[in-house]
Scaffold this motif. Structure first.
Motif, mmCIF file in Angstrom:
data_model
loop_
_atom_site.group_PDB
_atom_site.id
_atom_site.type_symbol
_atom_site.label_atom_id
_atom_site.label_comp_id
_atom_site.label_asym_id
_atom_site.label_seq_id
_atom_site.Cartn_x
_atom_site.Cartn_y
_atom_site.Cartn_z
ATOM 1 N N ARG A 13 0.866 -1.176 0.000
ATOM 2 C CA ARG A 13 0.000 0.000 0.000
ATOM 3 C C ARG A 13 0.905 1.229 0.000
ATOM 4 N NH1 ARG A 13 -5.195 0.399 0.579
ATOM 5 N NH2 ARG A 13 -5.439 -1.677 1.476
ATOM 6 N N GLY A 65 -8.184 7.495 -1.050
ATOM 7 C CA GLY A 65 -7.426 6.679 -0.107
ATOM 8 C C GLY A 65 -6.106 6.216 -0.682
ATOM 9 N N ASP A 84 -8.289 1.159 -5.018
ATOM 10 C CA ASP A 84 -8.485 2.357 -4.212
ATOM 11 C C ASP A 84 -9.927 2.363 -3.721
ATOM 12 O OD1 ASP A 84 -10.241 4.267 -5.828
ATOM 13 O OD2 ASP A 84 -8.666 3.860 -7.288
ATOM 14 N N SER A 85 -10.269 3.336 -2.902
ATOM 15 C CA SER A 85 -11.577 3.365 -2.243
ATOM 16 C C SER A 85 -12.648 4.145 -2.981
ATOM 17 C CB SER A 85 -11.421 3.945 -0.831
ATOM 18 O OG SER A 85 -10.558 3.127 -0.083
#
Length: 134
Positions: A13, A65, A84-85
Motif C-alpha cells: 500500500r 485513499g 483504491d476506495s
C-alpha cells in the motif's frame, strides 16, 4: 496447508502522494526480481513499471485513499492490480497530443494482454495482465 500450489505474488500500500509514483516503479522491479524465473530477463518488467506508474497516478489523482498494488505471477501472465476506495471507474479521455496527461488508459489498452475493473466494497480494483509471450 491444503495441498494447492501457491501463486507467487507481492503487494504493498502506498500513500496517496505523487512521491509514491516513483516508489511504486522501484517496488515493481524489486517484486518482479523476487518472483524470479524468466521475468527477470524479459521486457515485461519495463511494461509493468510503466503500467504501475500510470495506474497508481490515476488512483492518486482520481481515486480515494492510499492505493494498494498487488502483482501476481502464474508462470505465463503477470497480473497488476491497483485498488483504491473510490467508486469512480476509469475512462478513456480524448486529448490532443499537445495536452499533458490523459494517456494512461491508452497505454493500458495498448500494453496489456487484457485489463478490466472489478468493483470492491468500498471502491474498485483496476487490473491488467501482461503476457510473457510476444
Amino acid at each position: 496447508m491444503n495441498g494447492e500450489p501457491t501463486i507467487p505474488s507481492c503487494e504493498s500500500r502506498f500513500p496517496a502522494v505523487t512521491a509514491s509514483i516513483a516508489a511504486a516503479r522501484h517496488w515493481v522491479r524489486d517484486c518482479v526480481e523476487g518472483l524470479g524465473g524468466p521475468l527477470r530477463q524479459h521486457r515485461m518488467i519495463q511494461n509493468a513499471e510503466l503500467l504501475v506508474s500510470e495506474m497508481i497516478t490515476n488512483a492518486i489523482r482520481h481515486g480515494a485513499g492510499p492505493p494498494l498494488i498487488r502483482l501476481t505471477w502464474n508462470g505465463r501472465l503477470l497480473r497488476i492490480a491497483v485498488s483504491d476506495s473510490s467508486d469512480r471507474w476509469p475512462r478513456m479521455r480524448v486529448t490532443k497530443n499537445t495536452e499533458p496527461g490523459g494517456f494512461g488508459m491508452l497505454l493500458l489498452e495498448r500494453l496489456a494482454y487484457r485489463w478490466g475493473v472489478t468493483p470492491r466494497h468500498p471502491g474498485k480494483t483496476v487490473w491488467a495482465e501482461l503476457s510473457l509471450a510476444p
